[in-house]
Each structure stands twice: as C-alpha cells, then as structure tokens.
Write a protein that holds these residues in place. Sequence first.
Motif, mmCIF file in Angstrom:
data_model
loop_
_atom_site.group_PDB
_atom_site.id
_atom_site.type_symbol
_atom_site.label_atom_id
_atom_site.label_comp_id
_atom_site.label_asym_id
_atom_site.label_seq_id
_atom_site.Cartn_x
_atom_site.Cartn_y
_atom_site.Cartn_z
ATOM 1 N N ARG A 76 -30.525 26.313 29.689
ATOM 2 C CA ARG A 76 -29.912 26.578 28.354
ATOM 3 C C ARG A 76 -28.672 25.874 27.973
ATOM 4 N NH1 ARG A 76 -28.456 32.598 25.561
ATOM 5 N NH2 ARG A 76 -27.183 31.467 24.185
ATOM 6 N N ARG A 77 -28.631 25.466 26.987
ATOM 7 C CA ARG A 77 -27.304 24.675 26.239
ATOM 8 C C ARG A 77 -27.106 25.289 24.759
ATOM 9 N NH1 ARG A 77 -27.743 24.269 30.876
ATOM 10 N NH2 ARG A 77 -27.353 22.610 32.320
ATOM 11 N N ASP A 78 -25.683 25.438 24.535
ATOM 12 C CA ASP A 78 -25.111 25.696 23.337
ATOM 13 C C ASP A 78 -24.545 24.477 22.882
ATOM 14 O OD1 ASP A 78 -26.313 28.311 22.976
ATOM 15 O OD2 ASP A 78 -24.748 28.971 24.313
ATOM 16 N N ASP A 79 -24.615 24.082 21.677
ATOM 17 C CA ASP A 79 -23.693 22.917 21.172
ATOM 18 C C ASP A 79 -23.542 22.826 19.596
ATOM 19 O OD1 ASP A 79 -23.048 20.167 22.644
ATOM 20 O OD2 ASP A 79 -23.253 19.714 20.674
ATOM 21 N N GLU A 80 -22.546 22.210 19.212
ATOM 22 C CA GLU A 80 -22.184 22.218 17.995
ATOM 23 C C GLU A 80 -23.356 21.287 16.969
ATOM 24 O OE1 GLU A 80 -19.359 18.400 18.037
ATOM 25 O OE2 GLU A 80 -18.483 20.421 18.521
ATOM 26 N N SER A 81 -24.364 20.720 17.688
ATOM 27 C CA SER A 81 -25.545 20.027 17.090
ATOM 28 C C SER A 81 -26.523 20.047 17.776
ATOM 29 C CB SER A 81 -25.180 18.425 17.010
ATOM 30 O OG SER A 81 -25.379 17.757 18.386
ATOM 31 N N LEU A 82 -27.663 20.462 17.169
ATOM 32 C CA LEU A 82 -29.121 20.279 17.797
ATOM 33 C C LEU A 82 -29.301 19.177 18.739
ATOM 34 C CD1 LEU A 82 -31.712 21.954 17.984
ATOM 35 C CD2 LEU A 82 -32.823 20.622 16.150
ATOM 36 N N GLU A 83 -29.239 17.982 18.452
ATOM 37 C CA GLU A 83 -29.286 16.874 19.201
ATOM 38 C C GLU A 83 -28.562 17.047 20.648
ATOM 39 O OE1 GLU A 83 -29.891 12.330 18.914
ATOM 40 O OE2 GLU A 83 -28.777 13.129 17.146
#
Length: 100
Positions: A76-83
């Motif tokens: 699982r990763r959260d980020d400021e962009s979907l890519e």
Amino acid sequence: MDEITDERILLLADRLHVTVRDVGHLAGLLRIVEGLRSEGFVIVLKWDGQRDVDANDNGPYTALVTRGGLEGEFFRRDDESLEGALEDVLAALSERWAQS
C-alpha cells in the motif's frame, strides 16, 4: 523506497504477458494493473477528497495490491499523485518478486 524503473515495468509486463507501449506513463501502468488482476491480484486505487497533502498526510491517492499467494502480504502506498502511488506499489511488488 525503491522507485519503479522502465526495466521493472517491462519485467512486470513480461511476467504478466501484457504489452506496454508507454513505459512510465499512467496508461502503461494501468496495463500492468490489468495483468495483475488477470493473475488473481486484488488492486485498489482510491481518490480521497477528504485528504490533502500536508505534514501529517502522504496524499489523497492510495494504491493497494494484494493476493492470497503473497501469504497475507500486501503493498500500500499513499502519494500526492495517483501515478506516484501506483509506481511505488508496483516497485515494491517487483522487488518482492525479485527476491523470490
């Protein structure tokens, strides 16, 4: 965190028997996701309008990949962009496969 490289994207594509024309582009990453789905993986992509990028949050986009064959393991990763979230989770899965 390892970054997804063009080489890793192509290795994932080859392992999943999918063609990726635009390496590094979201469309190419989504082809990998479709290949994972066809291999029995569960993929969750989330856009969260309640979250924002700040000091206490990694971003409003989440990518999660799991499968029973991973023995309960998931990425699982959260980020400021979907890519970015998708690249990070695919890099982690690629690294896991490289170790097996």
